[in-house]
Design a protein around this motif. Sequence first.
Motif, PDB file in Angstrom:
ATOM      1  N   PRO A  60       0.828  -1.212   0.000  1.00  0.00           N
ATOM      2  CA  PRO A  60       0.000   0.000   0.000  1.00  0.00           C
ATOM      3  C   PRO A  60       0.864   1.264   0.000  1.00  0.00           C
ATOM      4  N   MET A  61       0.317   2.314  -0.597  1.00  0.00           N
ATOM      5  CA  MET A  61       0.959   3.626  -0.577  1.00  0.00           C
ATOM      6  C   MET A  61       0.094   4.579   0.239  1.00  0.00           C
ATOM      7  N   ASP A  62       0.732   5.457   1.012  1.00  0.00           N
ATOM      8  CA  ASP A  62      -0.005   6.407   1.846  1.00  0.00           C
ATOM      9  C   ASP A  62       0.096   7.801   1.241  1.00  0.00           C
ATOM     10  N   ASN A  63      -1.045   8.484   1.136  1.00  0.00           N
ATOM     11  CA  ASN A  63      -1.090   9.831   0.572  1.00  0.00           C
ATOM     12  C   ASN A  63      -1.976  10.703   1.446  1.00  0.00           C
ATOM     13  N   ASN A  64      -1.336  11.421   2.376  1.00  0.00           N
ATOM     14  CA  ASN A  64      -2.053  12.343   3.269  1.00  0.00           C
ATOM     15  C   ASN A  64      -3.193  11.669   4.025  1.00  0.00           C
ATOM     16  N   GLY A  65      -2.882  10.534   4.624  1.00  0.00           N
ATOM     17  CA  GLY A  65      -3.878   9.845   5.436  1.00  0.00           C
ATOM     18  C   GLY A  65      -4.799   8.915   4.678  1.00  0.00           C
ATOM     19  N   VAL A  66      -4.605   8.819   3.356  1.00  0.00           N
ATOM     20  CA  VAL A  66      -5.394   7.898   2.537  1.00  0.00           C
ATOM     21  C   VAL A  66      -4.461   6.829   1.991  1.00  0.00           C
ATOM     22  N   SER A  67      -4.803   5.573   2.249  1.00  0.00           N
ATOM     23  CA  SER A  67      -3.993   4.472   1.744  1.00  0.00           C
ATOM     24  C   SER A  67      -4.556   3.984   0.413  1.00  0.00           C
ATOM     25  N   ILE A  68      -3.636   3.744  -0.531  1.00  0.00           N
ATOM     26  CA  ILE A  68      -4.010   3.279  -1.862  1.00  0.00           C
ATOM     27  C   ILE A  68      -3.365   1.916  -2.078  1.00  0.00           C
ATOM     28  N   ILE A  69      -4.190   0.930  -2.412  1.00  0.00           N
ATOM     29  CA  ILE A  69      -3.677  -0.415  -2.629  1.00  0.00           C
ATOM     30  C   ILE A  69      -4.185  -0.925  -3.961  1.00  0.00           C
ATOM     31  N   THR A  70      -3.299  -1.520  -4.754  1.00  0.00           N
ATOM     32  CA  THR A  70      -3.661  -2.055  -6.070  1.00  0.00           C
ATOM     33  C   THR A  70      -3.322  -3.531  -6.135  1.00  0.00           C
ATOM     34  N   GLY A  71      -4.004  -4.242  -6.996  1.00  0.00           N
ATOM     35  CA  GLY A  71      -3.735  -5.671  -7.151  1.00  0.00           C
ATOM     36  C   GLY A  71      -4.739  -6.316  -8.075  1.00  0.00           C
ATOM     37  N   THR A  72      -4.898  -7.629  -7.939  1.00  0.00           N
ATOM     38  CA  THR A  72      -5.827  -8.391  -8.775  1.00  0.00           C
ATOM     39  C   THR A  72      -6.525  -9.437  -7.921  1.00  0.00           C
ATOM     40  N   ALA A  73      -7.785  -9.732  -8.251  1.00  0.00           N
ATOM     41  CA  ALA A  73      -8.570 -10.701  -7.479  1.00  0.00           C
ATOM     42  C   ALA A  73      -9.611 -11.341  -8.375  1.00  0.00           C
ATOM     43  N   PRO A  74     -10.040 -12.579  -8.048  1.00  0.00           N
ATOM     44  CA  PRO A  74     -11.084 -13.240  -8.841  1.00  0.00           C
ATOM     45  C   PRO A  74     -12.357 -12.401  -8.885  1.00  0.00           C
ATOM     46  N   ALA A  75     -12.915 -12.257 -10.085  1.00  0.00           N
ATOM     47  CA  ALA A  75     -14.109 -11.432 -10.255  1.00  0.00           C
ATOM     48  C   ALA A  75     -15.266 -11.924  -9.396  1.00  0.00           C
ATOM     49  N   VAL A  76     -15.406 -13.236  -9.261  1.00  0.00           N
ATOM     50  CA  VAL A  76     -16.532 -13.786  -8.510  1.00  0.00           C
ATOM     51  C   VAL A  76     -16.495 -13.355  -7.048  1.00  0.00           C
ATOM     52  N   ASN A  77     -15.302 -13.049  -6.534  1.00  0.00           N
ATOM     53  CA  ASN A  77     -15.173 -12.667  -5.133  1.00  0.00           C
ATOM     54  C   ASN A  77     -15.219 -11.164  -4.907  1.00  0.00           C
ATOM     55  N   ILE A  78     -14.674 -10.378  -5.852  1.00  0.00           N
ATOM     56  CA  ILE A  78     -14.526  -8.944  -5.612  1.00  0.00           C
ATOM     57  C   ILE A  78     -15.621  -8.109  -6.259  1.00  0.00           C
ATOM     58  N   ILE A  79     -16.449  -8.701  -7.098  1.00  0.00           N
ATOM     59  CA  ILE A  79     -17.401  -7.918  -7.858  1.00  0.00           C
ATOM     60  C   ILE A  79     -18.383  -7.163  -6.958  1.00  0.00           C
ATOM     61  N   ASN A  80     -18.738  -7.722  -5.826  1.00  0.00           N
ATOM     62  CA  ASN A  80     -19.693  -7.062  -4.929  1.00  0.00           C
ATOM     63  C   ASN A  80     -19.027  -6.478  -3.682  1.00  0.00           C
ATOM     64  N   TYR A  81     -17.704  -6.346  -3.720  1.00  0.00           N
ATOM     65  CA  TYR A  81     -16.984  -5.842  -2.539  1.00  0.00           C
ATOM     66  C   TYR A  81     -17.271  -4.368  -2.285  1.00  0.00           C
ATOM     67  N   HIS A  82     -17.716  -3.659  -3.297  1.00  0.00           N
ATOM     68  CA  HIS A  82     -17.970  -2.223  -3.166  1.00  0.00           C
ATOM     69  C   HIS A  82     -18.939  -1.925  -2.031  1.00  0.00           C
ATOM     70  N   SER A  83     -20.021  -2.715  -1.931  1.00  0.00           N
ATOM     71  CA  SER A  83     -21.030  -2.469  -0.886  1.00  0.00           C
ATOM     72  C   SER A  83     -20.439  -2.629   0.499  1.00  0.00           C
ATOM     73  N   SER A  84     -19.663  -3.684   0.695  1.00  0.00           N
ATOM     74  CA  SER A  84     -19.036  -3.911   1.995  1.00  0.00           C
ATOM     75  C   SER A  84     -18.047  -2.802   2.330  1.00  0.00           C
ATOM     76  N   LEU A  85     -17.277  -2.371   1.336  1.00  0.00           N
ATOM     77  CA  LEU A  85     -16.276  -1.323   1.545  1.00  0.00           C
ATOM     78  C   LEU A  85     -16.932  -0.020   1.975  1.00  0.00           C
ATOM     79  N   ILE A  86     -17.984   0.367   1.299  1.00  0.00           N
ATOM     80  CA  ILE A  86     -18.686   1.600   1.640  1.00  0.00           C
ATOM     81  C   ILE A  86     -19.244   1.520   3.051  1.00  0.00           C
ATOM     82  N   ALA A  87     -19.742   0.329   3.427  1.00  0.00           N
ATOM     83  CA  ALA A  87     -20.365   0.169   4.743  1.00  0.00           C
ATOM     84  C   ALA A  87     -19.347   0.338   5.873  1.00  0.00           C
TER      85      ALA A  87
END
Length: 856
Positions: free
Chosen positions: A542-569
């Motif tokens: 991860p990279m840190d930018n003024n208190g915001v962490s940015i992480i990049t990578g790759t993941a199976p679509a079947v697992n990450i496709i609905n991760y947005h809802s959990s992340l927002i929550a």
Amino acid sequence: MNTTWGILAHVDAGKTTLSEAILYNAGILADLGRVDKGSAFLDTDSQEKKRGITIFSKPAVFDYGNGKITLLDTPGHVDFATETERAIWALDFAILLINATDGVQAHTKTLFSLLKKNQIPTVIFINKMDMLDVDKIKLVADLKNQLSSSCHLIESEEDIATEEESAMEEYLEEGTLSSNRIYDMILQRRFYPVFTGAALKNQGVIELLDFMGRLSEYHSTLNKSLESQEFGGKVYKIESLGRDTRLTFTKITSGKIKVKTSILDGEKIDQIRIYSGTKYTQVDEAIAGDIVAFTGLKTSFAGQGLGVEEDRPELGISPVLKYKLDFVDGTVPRLAYPKLVAFNDEDPSLNVAWNDSLEEITFNLMGDVQTEIVLNRIENELGIKGQFVSAGVLYKETINEMVEGVGHFEPLRHYAEAHILMEPLPIGSGIQVDANVSTDDLALNWQRLITTHILEREHKGVAIGAPLTDVKFTVVGGMAHIKHTEGGDFREATYRAIRQGLMEVGTTILEPYYNFEIRVPSEQIGRVMTDIETMKGQFDAPMDNNGVSIITGTAPAVNIINYHSSLIAYTKGAGSISLGNAHYGICNNSDDVIAEADYNPDADIENPASSVFCSHGAAEIVPWQEVKDRCHVPCLNLNDDSSEEKELELGAKRMNHGVDEWLDPDEIDAILRQATHSNHGKNPKKGWHYGESSRPKRVDSNYVYHAPKEIKPKEKYLLVDGYNLIYAWPELKEVLDVNLDGARGKLLDILSNYKAMTDYIVIAVFDAYKVKGHEVTASDYLNIYQVFTAEAQTADAYIERFTHEHGKKYDITVVTSDGLEQIIIRGAGAKLLSSREFIEEVERKANELREQFNIK
């Protein structure tokens, strides 16, 4: 000469705003439209205005300087990335837009790689530079790091000069670079010029537009000779206007074309339209550089090359999610499917398909936004209310190891054998086809026919029945018979060869992966990393930018496709995720996927691995395990374990042909059942069926099926194998012995009279497969139609394809005494009349007519 520019960007980067500003400064617009107010010139669709996003690529044409520019505004949302990629095919130049507050996003990288793949010279515009805390130098450094080290501010000539030795020499001698030098370097993609500004405030837009005008003029000067060359065009988009009117959007790449010109097997261009926003002008002629919309073409498709242009390679972006369409208004799925399948014309990636066994319709889609848009279109355009239910991700399969597949097809005076070497390719390579066999061993026309059949359909893997990919097919052998081989024989041999090889070595399941970029408050980065590991994903530090962490990578679509809802929550709205560049990799849980699919390749009656040999005058179904022991052409020595004696034994085998004769329906059904039950005695599903789901989406070869007229539901068709019937009719056979044209004309007259006495639509099909360079032609003959097939396409191949396409939807009767053709047609659900029965039927109708009018 018209020059085409496209604007591409990640969603919300200000792409449509920049388009509006360019058109405003070019004098096209009186005021700047606003996306958020639904007044943008190019966002004309109601859904675009409602959502404030671009969904469809649309052109705007304007004069600037000494030239003409067509501007294509493309969708920025990842759900409509296939629309953007199709538009890229038509571009001369691209503007890649970067949001100064977000920098390079995952989808930005995807777009840049597509532009690079298509070799499109690209200009970069960093937008929203009026925002606080943006740093131009840091943003350019980010471009160099994430896109290309050859990204340079347009004013930094010294940096530009470092990209080419001759440019550096000029800069050291003159202290500057000439405009032509810079233009040449852009055209050769030696560097990517970077502009900055704020489109909403019209800052930096005039500078960008002036540069576009000068570069376009230079490009037009270099390519002026294209107008005098042979016609070529690229079809990048199909749009339906209802009432059987469809627009074929095309980039004219060379030469010129006029209204009423016949292309695509005789289809004529009714109109040539040049669109700008929602308005268009009709012209009589289009020339190289123009973006036009043709009307009158019924069989054109997105990605088709016209004239001297080849068809476009497969798209790099494709949906990875599958949905089932449920109807909430009582609509019968089977009746709705013919209407819905028309959506494939506009967007082939939707792959609207009918599953006959489950009685359901499926779509391939990119995400939630696209599902809502498609549902809205279905309701507004067709009056059908439905909802999408997720059917999981779209898996694929690839071959485990190199193998030679063998297919043999030899029933009843038909003969073909195909040997195809199949090799695994790196993931993402797609399907490749080659031939490595001497024309002394297999004539070139048969080699081409095998490659045609390899490409004309999507082959299934044997693990879960998913589409096969990342395989190189090489034709390495085969055999035809000088008298008995027909085009359709090699189709069966090819399909069976591929299937036999897959069954021998097995397949590996591939699943889709997304690249992701996640931004969260730094104190929550630990939770994100744990979640990614749970999803079987991988990530960079991860990279840190003024208190915001940015992480990049790759993941199976079947697992990450609905991760947005959990992340927002759990971040209370402070986190965000960007997905892009869907690609395939080895499946993490193959055993679970196989168990859930419950696919039995032996019971897949539409994809048989067995072969058909002729034994004692009758067809014999030989299981795939025994085919290589029975084939007539020696197999390759892939493992160095085949003895010379064995090869001589295989080479010494001879063909054994029975006598062709008419088969009654009971005999045909028996053969179909034998073929169905030959694979280890498994209990198959319903009978042999070529359904809509097995139709080729596109045929990348010379073998293309064209219906002579648009087919209307519930009409009755009579297809006649012309020369087969002539040979069977003694009266016509006598004429044939004297003159072929005379026999054909007499048959057409008989069929015309028969048509007058029945409610059939009559189509007579004649072989032209030995006529070099011949294309499919269809024409009227009095009240019936006659079709002449293409080179390497026989009448029975044409009739088989017609029946496969329409046998379940229309009432089709085929007149033939070709035994193999009867089997295939019967399996496709059509009715049969032997030549003898049809002759008797014609005589009976004639006698009825005589009695009715007292004719003696």
